[in-house]
Each structure stands twice: as structure tokens, then as C-alpha cells.
Design a protein around this motif. Structure first.
Motif, PDB file in Angstrom:
ATOM      1  N   SER A   2       1.084  -2.607  -5.643  1.00 30.67           N
ATOM      2  CA  SER A   2      -0.540  -2.784  -5.312  1.00 30.67           C
ATOM      3  C   SER A   2      -0.351  -4.012  -4.477  1.00 30.67           C
ATOM      4  CB  SER A   2      -1.000  -2.908  -6.606  1.00 30.67           C
ATOM      5  OG  SER A   2      -1.298  -1.880  -7.539  1.00 30.67           O
ATOM      6  N   HIS A   3      -1.316  -3.868  -3.255  1.00 33.93           N
ATOM      7  CA  HIS A   3      -1.376  -4.947  -2.591  1.00 33.93           C
ATOM      8  C   HIS A   3      -2.913  -5.335  -2.237  1.00 33.93           C
ATOM      9  CE1 HIS A   3       0.681  -5.987   1.880  1.00 33.93           C
ATOM     10  NE2 HIS A   3      -0.258  -7.081   1.585  1.00 33.93           N
ATOM     11  N   TRP A  36       3.680  -6.164  -7.198  1.00 30.27           N
ATOM     12  CA  TRP A  36       2.453  -6.620  -6.490  1.00 30.27           C
ATOM     13  C   TRP A  36       2.383  -7.475  -5.382  1.00 30.27           C
ATOM     14  CZ3 TRP A  36      -2.932  -5.979  -8.035  1.00 30.27           C
ATOM     15  CH2 TRP A  36      -3.122  -5.126  -9.175  1.00 30.27           C
ATOM     16  N   ASP A  61      -0.416  -0.229   2.821  1.00 29.53           N
ATOM     17  CA  ASP A  61      -0.215   0.075   1.596  1.00 29.53           C
ATOM     18  C   ASP A  61      -1.478  -0.685   0.519  1.00 29.53           C
ATOM     19  OD1 ASP A  61       0.881  -2.541   2.000  1.00 29.53           O
ATOM     20  OD2 ASP A  61       2.495  -2.346   0.513  1.00 29.53           O
ATOM     21  N   THR A  62      -2.550  -1.356   1.226  1.00 23.89           N
ATOM     22  CA  THR A  62      -3.679  -2.197   0.825  1.00 23.89           C
ATOM     23  C   THR A  62      -4.156  -1.208  -0.180  1.00 23.89           C
ATOM     24  OG1 THR A  62      -4.021  -3.240   3.001  1.00 23.89           O
ATOM     25  CG2 THR A  62      -5.828  -3.270   1.297  1.00 23.89           C
ATOM     26  N   SER A  63      -4.302  -1.916  -1.587  1.00 20.95           N
ATOM     27  CA  SER A  63      -5.013  -1.300  -2.824  1.00 20.95           C
ATOM     28  C   SER A  63      -6.343  -2.002  -3.152  1.00 20.95           C
ATOM     29  CB  SER A  63      -3.799  -1.225  -3.810  1.00 20.95           C
ATOM     30  OG  SER A  63      -3.536  -2.484  -4.113  1.00 20.95           O
ATOM     31  N   HIS A  64      -6.430  -3.202  -2.624  1.00 19.51           N
ATOM     32  CA  HIS A  64      -7.531  -4.081  -3.145  1.00 19.51           C
ATOM     33  C   HIS A  64      -8.074  -4.943  -2.105  1.00 19.51           C
ATOM     34  CE1 HIS A  64      -5.433  -2.890  -6.978  1.00 19.51           C
ATOM     35  NE2 HIS A  64      -6.822  -3.029  -7.480  1.00 19.51           N
ATOM     36  N   LEU A 118     -11.653   1.515  -0.762  1.00 25.79           N
ATOM     37  CA  LEU A 118     -10.701   0.859  -1.899  1.00 25.79           C
ATOM     38  C   LEU A 118     -11.526  -0.125  -2.603  1.00 25.79           C
ATOM     39  CD1 LEU A 118      -8.530  -0.637   1.327  1.00 25.79           C
ATOM     40  CD2 LEU A 118      -7.685   0.920  -0.639  1.00 25.79           C
TER      41      LEU A 118
END
Length: 220
Positions: A2-3, A36, A61-64, A118
Motif C-alpha cells: 500500500s502506498h 506500506w 502503486d499508489t493506493s491512497h 483511489l
């Protein structure tokens, strides 16, 4: 993996104000558990209209996304706090106009970020720490319409909100009247980690939570 990507202004990009201490993103990385990552895209001095450029090329890979912006928009209307020879009604009208324009810009920005599908977390504008108690009250009151704008946009879009006002509430949280210190940055970083469901990494060596007095009891 998670990124988390931090967007906005010097609330996150506070390295120039920590006197060599860790900035927000460094402290966030220390708190995050394995798997993370965190990237700083926020830029000191940025206004709402500048943030779109910060997401022009996100890590793949941006997740947030976490957004803290608006303080510089409000500061651009700082002359409203020192009006002379005008009625209170005129000052309130000008403040309402400024906050209304900000809300339109902020709404457009949030909608542009949501296009990326996102999870988005947004932060309110904290009140700062001014040496003059009278000016502190005036400044905090003047920020309310801008924070109301952020909250309205966030509520209508179902976003997670970090209210920085009760988080950065001690003079030690500030390096100067408007910039976060390392201590304030630690509190902000922990709020970010919690907002995305990432437990602080207490078992991986010395944690910033253990080095800041009362931080553990305040936030855990």
C-alpha cells in the motif's frame, strides 16, 4: 503493498521548519507497518489550484491520496483581518466571498482527484499558534468558513476527514505561527496512518510515538 501519497502544502512539506528534525513524511514512514510506503508530493506554498500538478505522475502503486491544502488560499485574504474604517458586515461579506470562491476551487480539485478512483483523505486547516491571543481568536474565527467549505465538500463526497484543529492544539506543535514542528508533524503523521487503517509500527525500533510526550495516550 500500500502506498500513501501526500498532496498539498507545507502542512506535509514541513522539512524546512523542523530545525533538522524529521518531517511529516519521514515520521509517517517510521510508523507504517511492513508493506506500506509513503511519498511526499505536497509542496510548501501550494494553493488549491497547484495540487493538480502534484498528481501528474503518481507512483504506479499508489493506493491512497491524502490532501492538506487551503491555508495558503486563506492567507491570501489576510488583509481582511486588519480592515479599518469598514463595518463588520462588509468584512463578513468579503470573507464569505473569499470562502465561496475557495469552496468552488476545492470542489473542482477533489472531483479531479476522485477521477483516479483511489481512496482520498482530506484535512481541515488548523488554527495556527499566534503569540497575540486576540489575533489568535480572530484568525481562528476567520478560518471557519474555509474549514466549513472543506467539510461540506468532504461530507457530500463521503470522504474521510482529518480535523487538524484538535490535533495541532499545543504551541509545541508549531515551528512558527503557521508551520508544523516535528512534534506537530508526528501527530499529523499518526492521524494519517490511522485514517488509512495502517497501524503504527511500534515494534520496529524506536517509534516517534514513543519519543513525543503524551502522544501515545492522546492518539492510541
Amino acid at each position: 503493498m500500500s502506498h500513501i501519497v501526500l498532496l498539498g502544502d507545507s502542512i506535509f512539506d514541513n522539512g524546512a521548519y523542523t530545525s533538522g528534525g524529521p518531517d511529516v513524511v519521514t515520521q509517517l514512514r517510521r510508523m507504517l507497518p511492513g508493506g506500506w510506503a509513503a511519498t511526499l508530493r505536497a509542496l510548501d506554498g501550494a494553493r488549491t489550484s497547484d495540487v493538480v500538478r502534484q498528481v501528474a505522475s503518481l507512483p504506479p502503486d499508489t493506493s491512497h491520496l491524502v490532501l492538506s491544502v487551503g491555508g495558503n488560499d486563506a492567507l491570501s485574504h489576510g488583509d481582511l483581518l486588519d480592515q479599518r474604517g469598514v463595518s463588520a458586515a462588509e468584512v463578513f461579506e468579503r470573507l464569505a466571498d473569499a470562502a465561496g470562491e475557495f469552496e468552488s476551487r476545492y470542489r473542482r480539485l477533489v472531483d479531479q482527484l476522485l477521477v483516479r478512483r483511489l481512496p482520498l483523505v482530506v484535512c481541515t486547516i488548523y488554527n495556527g499558534s499566534f503569540p497575540d491571543p486576540t489575533f489568535q481568536r480572530i484568525a481562528s474565527t476567520a478560518l471557519c468558513p474555509f474549514n466549513d467549505a472543506i467539510l461540506r465538500v468532504a461530507f457530500r463526497r463521503g470522504l474521510t476527514i482529518i480535523d487538524l484543529r484538535p490535533i495541532c492544539c499545543d504551541p509545541a506543535d508549531y515551528a512558527n505561527p503557521i508551520e508544523p514542528s516535528s512534534m506537530g508533524g508526528a501527530k499529523i503523521a499518526l492521524a494519517i496512518a490511522q485514517s488509512v487503517g495502517a497501524a503504527p509500527a511500534l515494534a520496529r525500533g524506536p517509534s516517534i510515538i514513543d519519543t513525543v510526550p503524551d502522544l501515545r495516550t492522546q492518539f492510541l
